[in-house]
Design a protein around this motif. Structure first.
Motif, short mmCIF file in Angstrom:
data_model
loop_
_atom_site.label_atom_id
_atom_site.label_comp_id
_atom_site.label_asym_id
_atom_site.label_seq_id
_atom_site.Cartn_x
_atom_site.Cartn_y
_atom_site.Cartn_z
N SER A 1 -5.70 -1.67 -13.30
CA SER A 1 -6.64 -1.52 -11.83
C SER A 1 -6.78 -3.19 -11.28
O SER A 1 -6.63 -3.77 -12.51
N GLY A 2 -7.13 -3.12 -10.23
CA GLY A 2 -7.25 -4.98 -10.02
C GLY A 2 -8.19 -5.40 -10.05
O GLY A 2 -7.67 -6.38 -10.33
N LEU A 3 -9.35 -4.55 -10.57
CA LEU A 3 -10.34 -5.41 -11.00
C LEU A 3 -9.83 -6.05 -12.16
O LEU A 3 -10.29 -6.96 -12.25
N GLU A 4 -9.25 -5.45 -13.10
CA GLU A 4 -9.32 -5.70 -14.57
C GLU A 4 -8.26 -7.40 -14.48
O GLU A 4 -8.41 -8.35 -14.88
N SER A 5 -7.35 -7.31 -13.17
CA SER A 5 -6.70 -8.91 -13.19
C SER A 5 -7.50 -9.44 -12.13
O SER A 5 -7.45 -10.49 -13.21
N GLN B 1 0.72 -1.20 0.14
CA GLN B 1 0.01 -0.25 0.37
C GLN B 1 0.77 1.09 -0.23
O GLN B 1 0.42 1.95 -0.49
N ARG B 2 1.62 1.08 0.17
CA ARG B 2 2.53 2.33 0.43
C ARG B 2 3.44 2.30 -0.47
O ARG B 2 4.44 3.84 -0.87
N HIS B 3 3.68 2.21 -0.99
CA HIS B 3 4.66 1.43 -2.71
C HIS B 3 3.31 2.34 -3.87
O HIS B 3 3.91 2.62 -4.81
N GLY B 4 2.37 2.03 -3.21
CA GLY B 4 0.93 2.73 -4.27
C GLY B 4 0.72 1.55 -4.99
O GLY B 4 0.38 1.69 -6.17
N LEU B 5 0.96 0.64 -4.48
CA LEU B 5 0.15 -0.79 -5.00
C LEU B 5 -1.26 -0.69 -4.51
O LEU B 5 -1.94 -0.37 -3.37
N TRP B 6 -2.28 -1.76 -5.88
CA TRP B 6 -3.31 -1.89 -5.82
C TRP B 6 -3.74 -2.83 -4.39
O TRP B 6 -3.22 -3.83 -4.89
N VAL B 7 -4.18 -2.99 -3.75
CA VAL B 7 -4.62 -3.63 -2.97
C VAL B 7 -6.21 -3.89 -2.40
O VAL B 7 -6.64 -3.52 -2.33
N PRO B 8 -6.57 -5.67 -2.52
CA PRO B 8 -7.34 -5.97 -2.81
C PRO B 8 -8.69 -5.38 -1.85
O PRO B 8 -10.15 -4.63 -1.94
N GLU B 9 -8.15 -5.27 -0.09
CA GLU B 9 -9.07 -4.58 0.52
C GLU B 9 -8.49 -4.51 2.04
O GLU B 9 -7.39 -4.28 2.14
N GLU C 1 -5.56 -15.36 -6.05
CA GLU C 1 -5.99 -14.10 -7.03
C GLU C 1 -5.79 -12.96 -5.79
O GLU C 1 -5.33 -11.43 -6.72
N SER C 2 -5.77 -12.07 -4.35
CA SER C 2 -5.01 -11.25 -3.96
C SER C 2 -3.84 -10.35 -4.95
O SER C 2 -3.12 -10.04 -5.05
N ALA C 3 -2.55 -11.96 -4.18
CA ALA C 3 -1.40 -11.76 -4.18
C ALA C 3 -0.87 -11.49 -5.86
O ALA C 3 -0.60 -10.10 -6.38
N LEU C 4 -1.81 -12.31 -7.22
CA LEU C 4 -1.51 -12.10 -8.15
C LEU C 4 -2.01 -9.94 -8.17
O LEU C 4 -1.32 -9.77 -9.31
N VAL C 5 -3.63 -9.48 -7.77
CA VAL C 5 -3.83 -8.37 -8.10
C VAL C 5 -2.69 -7.32 -8.02
O VAL C 5 -2.53 -6.21 -8.38
N ILE C 6 -1.66 -7.64 -6.60
CA ILE C 6 -1.09 -6.71 -6.11
C ILE C 6 0.38 -7.37 -7.49
O ILE C 6 1.31 -5.93 -7.67
N TRP C 7 0.64 -8.48 -7.51
CA TRP C 7 2.23 -8.50 -8.12
C TRP C 7 1.71 -7.89 -9.65
O TRP C 7 2.74 -6.77 -9.81
N GLU C 8 0.80 -7.37 -9.23
CA GLU C 8 0.80 -6.97 -11.36
C GLU C 8 0.47 -5.96 -10.90
O GLU C 8 0.63 -4.58 -12.11
#
Length: 209
Positions: A177-181, A72-80, A135-142
């Motif tokens: 966006s995370g939703l796309e991932s 989150q602090r690196h500005g990444l999309w975290v699901p929840e 799935e959540s991890a993939l969102v953050i990695w992408e």
């Protein structure tokens, strides 16, 4: 050199040795403490009164912000919204944190600098791979790849755990966006050809199936 200004430049929390090496004198540090302009967080560390409470809390307990909190602090999309995650040295003998804080003890992929308060992104991603649902991890990695903060070639050069290698094999840098991932991940079982960020009639669409 003004200790308050130097601390502000470093994000509000720093090791005393780093301030001294930057040219802050022991006298000016002592005077700033006496005036209440800075305070001791733990032995060898000081902070401004208005410093980030998460970082101050981590430093006081000898840990660094990591995993999803670092993401989150690196500005990444975290699901929840997730609880605070920190990383401790595998050699640490005793860490006392609030019960809702998640502590990771795994050996870091990249060595942590002594002044670190937020973990290196590579370390955070490796922990995310082991901590979060796939799935959540993939969102953050992408998200990290899409922002250009990491790339597959660099990540392949590290000794990653098996869960992280699996994510690396599937992660792509195209989702905005995370939703796309999530959408692409959930449709992969269909075996359809999917082109993220495709152009149709001079207009870009999020996904072409």
């Amino acid at each position: 050199m003004d200790p308050v200004g130097e601390l502000r430049r470093r994000g509000g929390v720093a090791r005393l040795i780093a301030l001294r090496e930057a040219g802050v004198s022991a006298y000016s540090l002592r005077r700033a403490k006496e005036r209440g302009e800075i305070r001791t967080v733990r032995q060898g560390w000081v902070a401004l009164p208005d410093a980030d409470p998460q970082i101050v809390g981590a430093v006081a307990r000898g840990v660094v912000l990591s995993c999803v909190t670092a993401a989150q602090r690196h500005g990444l999309w975290v699901p929840e919204e997730l609880p605070l995650h920190v990383a401790a040295s595998p050699k640490a003998t005793r860490i006392t944190v609030p019960s809702q804080v998640v502590v990771h003890w795994a050996k870091p992929i990249m060595p942590r600098p002594p002044d670190a308060t937020v973990d290196e992104l590579v370390n955070a991603l490796a922990l995310i791979a082991q901590c979060q649902p796939f799935e959540s991890a993939l969102v953050i990695w992408e998200s990290a790849m899409n922002k250009g903060l990491v790339d597959a070639a660099r990540l392949r050069g590290f000794d990653l755990p098996a869960s992280a290698r699996e994510l690396l094999a599937k992660a792509r840098p195209f989702a905005d966006s995370g939703l796309e991932s999530i959408f692409v991940f959930r449709l992969r079982w269909m075996g359809l050809r999917m082109l993220p960020q495709a152009w149709i009639l001079d207009r870009r669409v999020d996904l072409l199936i």
